[in-house]
Design a protein around this motif. Structure first.
Motif, short mmCIF file in Angstrom:
data_model
loop_
_atom_site.label_atom_id
_atom_site.label_comp_id
_atom_site.label_asym_id
_atom_site.label_seq_id
_atom_site.Cartn_x
_atom_site.Cartn_y
_atom_site.Cartn_z
N HIS A 462 5.31 1.10 0.09
CA HIS A 462 4.76 -0.22 -0.24
C HIS A 462 4.57 -0.30 -1.74
N LYS A 487 8.75 4.56 7.51
CA LYS A 487 8.65 3.12 7.76
C LYS A 487 9.31 2.70 9.07
N CYS A 517 0.03 1.28 6.57
CA CYS A 517 -0.74 0.20 7.21
C CYS A 517 -0.40 -1.14 6.55
N ASP A 518 -0.24 -1.11 5.21
CA ASP A 518 0.10 -2.35 4.51
C ASP A 518 1.47 -2.86 4.92
N SER A 519 2.34 -1.93 5.36
CA SER A 519 3.66 -2.36 5.83
C SER A 519 3.61 -2.78 7.29
N GLY A 520 2.41 -2.85 7.85
CA GLY A 520 2.27 -3.34 9.22
C GLY A 520 2.47 -2.29 10.29
N ARG A 522 1.27 1.04 12.64
CA ARG A 522 0.05 1.63 13.19
C ARG A 522 0.03 3.10 12.78
#
Lengths: 883, 171
Positions: A462, A487, A517-520, A522
Motif C-alpha cells: 500500500h 495481496k 488491511c488498508d488494501s482491504g 483480512r
C-alpha cells in the motif's frame, strides 16, 4: 448440517464431515484408532465399521468404515447392527493377538485408548495359542519411552510425526504384521513436538519417560487446569500431582490456542517444580526463619519509612506483579526485563493495541493461507506456533482438494493431491530456523535489513506506507514479489517478535499488517513476546528498567520472581544491591539474585499458585493450584498482599478497579463462589486411591482436606462430576473414555471449542486508530573489526525455568559463538577454537561454531545459555582468538 | 407365665446340646486357606518381589486403605518404592487380591492383629512381604509380560517369537 439416520433415529450432523466424526459429535460411542480429529481419516485400522443402508427399504446394508464415509444428508447407518458389532470385535481380537501381557507395568494403563476400545467392543478373552511377535525397542531420548511390542499398527505416530509435525527421523519399517515404528537407529527424536506421540499413540508404544521416573496412574493424580509458563503463547495444560510431587503435564484442549498438541518444552519443562534448587524456607540474612517470622520481618522492612523499589517479572503472574506495584506505588514499580527486550516488548504491545489487523491466535495462524515471518525464530522462541505454521502451509492444497471435491478430512487423498505444493511462507531470519524446509522464499540478513525488507513490503502493498530509502534492487525485487503474493492471499498473517530485541522489526511487521488491511484484506498479526507474562507486565504500566538503577539508592528493593543477573550486567546488578539499603527477594528457585537477598521469601511455582497470565495475543488465562504448597511457601501476591485482601478474587477486584485495561481479567475464569449443584469442582478423579493410607505413616488420623479460598476447585474427589466451565476443567474423563481422547465428550462438535466456549479472555482486539511507523533503520553495514552479536533462541535452554528440568538440560546446547565461514576465515579461526569477546567490560570465552546461514558481520550466541547472559544484546563486539 | 416357663425349659435343654462355640484363644478354629484375613505381599518362585506396583489394588480398594509408589531398579524391573496398608481401615473384602494381576497381594487365614494403638495397624512393605509365593506357587508375571527386564530380553518371555529383524530382506 443435514439429517442422518443412526439406528433408525434422525440426528443432525455436519455434512462436511465423515460418519465417525458425526457419531462422536453426537456423543455416540464408536471405537476408532487411526482417525484423529486434527489429522483426519486414513482408514487404516478398520475399527469404526458401521452398517450403511441405501434407503429405508434396504435391510441388508453393507459394512463401511465410518471414518471414510461422508455424512451425506439422509445417510442411514447402524452402529448396533449385529454384523457391524461382530466385525468390530473381530478387528480388536486381531489387534490383540500380539499385544503383550503388559498392562500392569505399562504406563498407558488406565488411560489407554486401546483398553477403552477393547472394553467397548466386549473382547475380553484371548482365544489364540500362537506365540506373539516381538520387537527390539529403541532409546528415543529423555522424553519418550519406546515399547514396540504393544503396537497395533494404526500409523498415527508417523502420520503425526512426519505429516503433521514435519519430522524426518521417525518412520515405519518392514511389512505385514512386523511393521516397526521407530528411528533408523537409537537416538534422540529430533522433532520438538515428539512428546505429542505420548498422547497420539492409542496404546503404550510411546509413553512419557519423565512420568516413568515417578509413575502414577491417571486416576491417582490430583489435577487442575493450568497454563504453560515456558513461552508467551499461553498453551493450556493439565498438570498432575501425587504425594506433593508434580508428576506430569498433558495437553488441555483449547480450540483457539494449542488445540490438541504441545511442544516438548511445555510438556517436559515442568520438572523444575520438583527441583532440588527449590527454595523451601524463608531466610533472613542466610538464617532460616519461619513463615510467620518472615511475614513480620517483611512488615517491619516495608513500613520502616524507607523508599520502596519494586522490580516486577515477566514470569510472575499478573496478580503477583500487581500486588507488588500496589505495595511500592506505581512510580516505584519497574519492569525487571533487559533494557532492549523491554523496549521491544513495549513496542510490540503498542503495535498490537493499535493495529487494524486481527491479532492472531494460534488457530488463526493455522487458517492463514500466506505467512510472512520477520526475524523471529518461532520454532525456538514460541515453538507451538511453528506447528501451526506447518498446517498453515497446507491451506493451498485444501483449495486444490476442494476443486476435486475431496473432503478435507480425507487426509491421505488431500496429501496426495498436494504432493509438494505448499502455501507461501516467506521467512526472513538472521540464522537458520527449523521452518526453513517449508519456506517458499528465504531471506537471511541482519535484523535491521529484515526490518527494511518488511518496511519495503508494506510500501509495495500500500503506497501510504512509508517508502524505504536506498534499497538495493535485489531487496526491492524480493519485496515486490512478496507483496504481490501477500495481496493475493485471503487470510495473510504477519509474524514477528521480540527475541531479536529489535523495535524496527516489530514496527515493520505492524506496517505490513496495516498495509494489508488498508488494501482491504483480512490480515492478522502475531508478535511473540518474551516469557509467559511479558505482555501482562507491559500492560501493568511498569517503569522502564534503566531507571531502577538510579532510584535504588538507600531504598528497600523488592525483587519479584526474577533473577536479575540473567537480564542485566553483573556490575550493574551488584551496584544496585550494593547501594540499596535492604533487598527482599521472592522466588521459588535458588539463583544468584536470591543469594543476595537480606530477606528471602519462598514463593510458589505455577503448579502451586493461582493467578493469571497474558499471552502474546493478549489472552488473559487463569491457572490454578494443582496442589497446596508446603506451609512455608506462599504465592508471591499473598506475601505482598494488601491486608484487606483475603483471596485471589479480592486481588482481581482491586486490579480491575485500578487498571481499566486489565478489568476483563476477572472474567478469565469463574470466581471462587462458583458452584455446581452447591459443590465445588473436584480436582481428584472419582477413583482417586489411597485416601486413608497415604499419610498414615505420619499419622493414622486422616487430615481434613485442605480448603481452597481462591478458586471454585476443591481438593477432594467430592463434587459434581459434570462438565464445568472450560476454564475450570480439571481433567478430561468420561465413562468408558479414560484416555486423553475423552476430550471428544467435552466439545460442542469434535475439534471445535469446548462446550460453553474456550477459556480465557482477550484484553485487546484490533483497533481503528493508529498509523504507519516511520522509523526506518539504516541498512546494516558490517564493521571492519567488530561483529554484531545477536541472541539465538533455543527451545531447550533459553528459557530459565524449564532449563532446571533434567531432560531439557540434557538437550540444551553447550555455550557457543557462531559466525559464518567467511568471518572465521577472516579471523583465521576454525570450528571449536576458543574465541574471546568483550561485553559490558567483561571478557568471555566461547568455543566457535560455523553457521553458514549467518550474514556477514553478524555473530550469534545462545540466549540465556552462556556466561555472558546478563549482557545487553544485540551489541557490537570485537572477536579474537582466546590467548 | 407359661411362656417364661417354656423359655426356662428350652435353656435347660441347651445345656445338654453339643457346643457350637469353641474356647478361643486356647482352642484355635480351623480356617480354610481362602479365609480373608491379614494381607501379605508374596514373592515369585525366583524369590523376587511379585508386586509390580500397578496400583490396581489401591484403586479397587473400597476404603482406599492401600497406598504405594512405583519405581524401577536398574534392570527396568518395576516394584513398589513403598507399599502401605492401613489395616485400621481394611474391611478384608479381598478385592485387592482379585484385582492383582501378579498374585502378589494375597489374603491369609491370620486374623489375630488386634492392637491398642491404631498406629500399629499401619503396615509398610517390610511388614507385608513374605518369603514365599503364597497360594500360587508357580506364577511369575515377568516370564509372561512382554517387557525387557533384568536377565530376560525381548522375545524371551513365554509364548513369544524372537524379536523381528527390521533389516532383513525376506518377505
Amino acid at each position: 448440517m443435514g439429517t442422518i439416520y443412526i439406528d433408525g433415529e434422525a440426528r443432525e450432523a455436519n455434512d462436511k464431515q465423515n460418519l465417525l466424526h458425526a457419531c462422536l459429535s453426537l456423543g455416540l460411542d464408536l471405537p476408532y484408532f487411526c482417525w484423529h480429529p486434527a489429522m483426519g481419516s486414513v482408514g487404516a485400522c478398520r475399527q469404526c465399521a458401521v452398517k450403511q443402508f441405501k434407503d429405508e427399504n434396504d435391510t441388508r446394508g453393507k459394512l463401511v468404515m465410518a471414518c471414510m464415509t461422508p455424512a451425506t444428508p439422509n445417510a442411514r447407518i447402524s452402529i448396533r447392527d449385529p454384523e457391524a458389532v461382530a466385525f468390530r470385535a473381530a478387528i480388536i481380537e486381531g489387534m490383540m493377538l500380539n499385544h503383550p501381557h503388559d498392562c500392569p507395568v505399562c504406563d498407558e494403563g488406565g488411560e489407554c485408548h486401546l483398553q477403552d476400545m477393547t472394553v467397548m467392543t466386549g473382547h475380553d478373552y484371548r482365544r489364540t495359542r500362537f506365540p506373539k511377535r516381538t520387537f527390539h525397542d529403541q532409546y528415543l531420548g529423555p522424553f519418550v519411552y519406546h515399547q514396540m511390542n504393544r503396537c497395533i499398527q494404526c500409523y498415527r505416530c508417523v502420520r503425526f510425526y512426519r505429516n503433521y509435525a514435519g519430522g524426518h527421523d521417525l518412520n515405519s519399517f518392514d511389512i505385514r504384521n512386523t511393521v516397526f515404528f521407530g528411528r533408523e537407529k537409537d537416538g534422540v527424536l529430533e522433532s520438538e513436538f515428539a512428546g505429542n506421540l505420548v498422547e497420539v499413540c492409542p496404546t503404550g508404544v510411546f509413553t512419557d519417560r519423565t512420568l516413568r521416573q515417578h509413575y502414577t496412574r491417571k486416576w491417582d493424580l490430583r489435577m487442575a487446569p493450568s497454563i504453560c509458563g515456558h513461552c508467551s503463547l499461553g498453551c493450556n495444560i493439565t498438570m498432575g500431582e501425587r504425594y506433593g510431587v508434580l508428576r506430569r503435564v498433558v495437553n488441555r484442549f483449547n480450540s483457539e490456542v494449542n488445540g490438541y498438541f504441545l511442544c516438548d518444552r511445555g510438556r517436559y519443562g515442568y520438572e523444575y517444580v520438583n527441583s532440588k534448587e527449590r527454595i523451601r524456607d524463608a531466610m533472613l540474612d542466610g538464617k532460616r526463619i519461619s513463615g510467620d517470622e518472615a511475614e513480620q520481618q517483611l512488615q517491619t522492612m516495608i513500613s520502616g519509612g524507607k523508599r520502596l523499589i519494586g522490580i516486577g517479572s515477566p514470569r510472575a503472574s499478573l496478580e503477583s506483579n500487581f500486588a507488588l506495584q500496589r505495595l511500592v506505588g506505581k512510580e516505584n514499580f519497574f519492569a525487571g526485563v533487559a533494557l532492549g527486550e523491554w523496549e521491544a516488548l513495549t513496542a510490540a504491545v503498542d503495535a498490537l493495541r493499535t493495529t487494524p489487523a486481527r491479532i492472531a491466535s494460534l488457530h488463526d495462524v493455522e487458517e492463514s493461507d500466506t505467512v510472512l515471518i520477520l526475524g523471529e525464530d518461532v520454532s525456538n522462541s514460541a515453538p507451538r506456533m511453528a506447528l501451526s505454521l506447518r498446517q498453515a502451509t497446507r491451506q493451498q492444497s485444501f483449495e486444490a482438494a476442494a476443486k476435486l471435491r475431496i473432503p478435507l478430512w480425507m487426509d491421505d487423498a488431500v496429501r496426495e493431491v498436494a504432493q509438494d505444493q505448499r502455501s507461501p511462507l516467506f521467512l526472513a531470519a538472521t540464522g537458520a530456523t527449523r521452518l526453513d524446509d517449508i519456506a517458499a522464499k528465504l531471506y537471511r540478513a541482519a535484523p535491521d535489513d529484515i526490518a527494511r525488507l518488511g518496511f519495503a513490503i508494506a510500501h509495495e502493498i500500500h503506497s501510504s506506507a512509508p517508502e524505504v530509502p536506498g534499497l538495493s534492487n535485489e531487496i526491492l525485487e524480493a519485496a515486490r514479489t512478496i507483496a504481490v503474493v501477500l495481496k493475493s492471499a485471503k487470510h495473510p498473517v504477519v509474524i514477528s517478535g521480540t527475541s531479536s530485541r529489535s523495535i524496527p522489526l516489530i514496527q515493520a511487521a505492524a506496517n505490513v499488517a496495516r498495509a494489508l488491511c488498508d488494501s482491504g484484506l483480512r490480515a492478522s498479526l502475531s508478535l511473540v513476546a518474551p516469557e509467559c507474562n511479558g505482555v501482562g507486565l507491559a500492560l501493568m504500566g511498569a517503569r522502564p528498567p534503566q531507571e531502577m538503577f538510579d532510584s535504588a539508592k538507600d531504598a528497600t528493593v523488592i525483587v519479584l520472581e526474577n533473577d536479575l543477573y540473567r537480564r542485566f550486567l553483573r556490575s550493574a546488578v551488584d551496584d544496585l544491591f550494593g547501594s540499596a539499603e535492604r533487598t527482599i527477594v521472592l522466588d521459588h528457585l535458588a539463583n544468584e539474585t536470591t543469594a543476595r537477598a537480606n530477606l528471602l521469601l519462598p514463593a510458589t511455582t505455577i503448579a502451586e499458585s493461582d493467578g493469571t497470565l497474558v499471552s502474546s495475543e493478549g489472552r488473559a488465562q487463569r491457572f490454578f493450584q494443582i496442589f497446596p504448597p508446603q506451609p512455608e511457601l506462599r504465592e508471591s501476591w499473598r506475601w505482598l498482599r494488601d491486608h484487606a485482601w483475603t483471596s485471589l478474587d479480592d486481588v482481581l477486584k482491586a486490579m480491575a478497579d485500578e487498571a481499566l485495561q486489565l478489568a476483563p481479567v476477572i472474567k478469565a475464569a469463574p470466581q471462587e463462589s462458583f458452584r455446581i449443584a452447591g459443590a465445588k469442582v473436584p480436582r481428584e478423579p472419582h477413583r482417586y486411591s489411597g485416601r486413608t493410607a497415604k499419610t498414615a505413616n505420619i499419622s493414622v488420623v486422616e487430615p481434613k482436606p485442605p480448603a481452597d479460598p481462591d478458586s471454585a476447585l476443591s481438593y477432594t474427589m467430592e463434587g459434581a462430576h459434570v462438565q464445568p466451565p472450560a476454564a475450570l476443567q480439571p481433567f478430561f474423563w468420561s465413562p468408558g473414555w479414560n484416555s486423553i481422547q475423552a476430550v471428544n465428550k467435552f466439545q460442542s462438535e469434535i475439534g471445535d471449542a469446548l462446550r460453553g466456549g474456550d477459556p480465557g479472555v482477550r484484553l485487546f482486539e484490533s483497533s481503528s486508530g493508529g498509523s504507519y511507523f516511520n522509523a526506518i533503520p539504516a541498512p546494516f553495514t558490517p564493521r571492519k573489526s567488530e561483529w554484531l552479536l545477536v541472541p539465538a533462541q533455543h527451545i531447550f535452554g533459553s528459557e530459565e525455568l524449564s532449563s532446571h528440568a533434567p531432560g531439557i538440560a540434557e538437550l540444551a546446547p553447550d555455550p557457543y559463538l557462531a559466525m559464518n565461514a567467511a568471518g572465521a576465515a577472516k579471523l583465521q579461526l576454525e570450528a571449536s577454537s576458543e574465541v574471546e569477546i568483550n561485553l559490558g567490560g567483561t571478557a568471555y570465552r566461547l568455543p566457535l561454531q560455523i553457521a553458514p546461514e549467518l550474514p556477514d558481520g553478524v555473530a550469534a550466541i545462545p540466549d540465556g545459555l552462556t556466561p555472558a547472559r546478563g549482557a545487553e544484546l544485540p551489541a557490537w563486539t570485537a572477536i579474537r582468538r582466546a590467548q | 407365665m407359661l411362656s417364661i416357663l417354656r423359655t426356662m425349659w428350652n435353656v435347660l435343654l441347651h445345656t445338654f446340646h453339643k457346643r457350637v462355640t469353641i474356647q478361643y484363644p486356647e482352642q484355635k478354629p480351623y480356617l480354610t486357606p481362602r479365609t480373608r484375613g491379614r494381607i501379605i505381599l508374596s514373592r515369585d518362585p525366583d524369590g523376587g518381589e511379585r508386586c509390580v506396583a500397578c496400583y490396581l489394588c489401591a484403586v479397587v480398594c473400597p476404603v482406599d486403605c492401600i497406598a504405594l509408589q512405583a519405581t524401577q531398579d536398574e534392570n527396568e524391573r518395576r516394584f513398589p518404592e513403598f507399599f502401605r496398608i492401613n489395616f485400621s481401615r481394611c474391611i478384608f473384602c479381598g478385592l485387592c487380591e482379585d484385582a492383582c494381576p501378579t498374585y502378589a497381594i494375597q489374603l491369609t487365614p491370620d486374623f489375630e492383629m488386634s492392637e491398642f494403638n491404631r498406629e500399629n495397624l499401619v503396615y509398610e512393605k517390610e511388614d507385608l512381604l513374605i518369603d514365599g509365593p503364597g497360594k500360587y506357587p508357580g506364577y511369575n508375571f515377568w516370564r509372561v509380560s512382554g517387557v525387557q527386564v533384568g536377565g530376560k530380553g525381548k522375545g524371551e518371555s513365554e509364548n513369544e517369537q524372537p524379536p523381528t529383524d527390521v533389516r532383513r530382506l525376506l518377505p
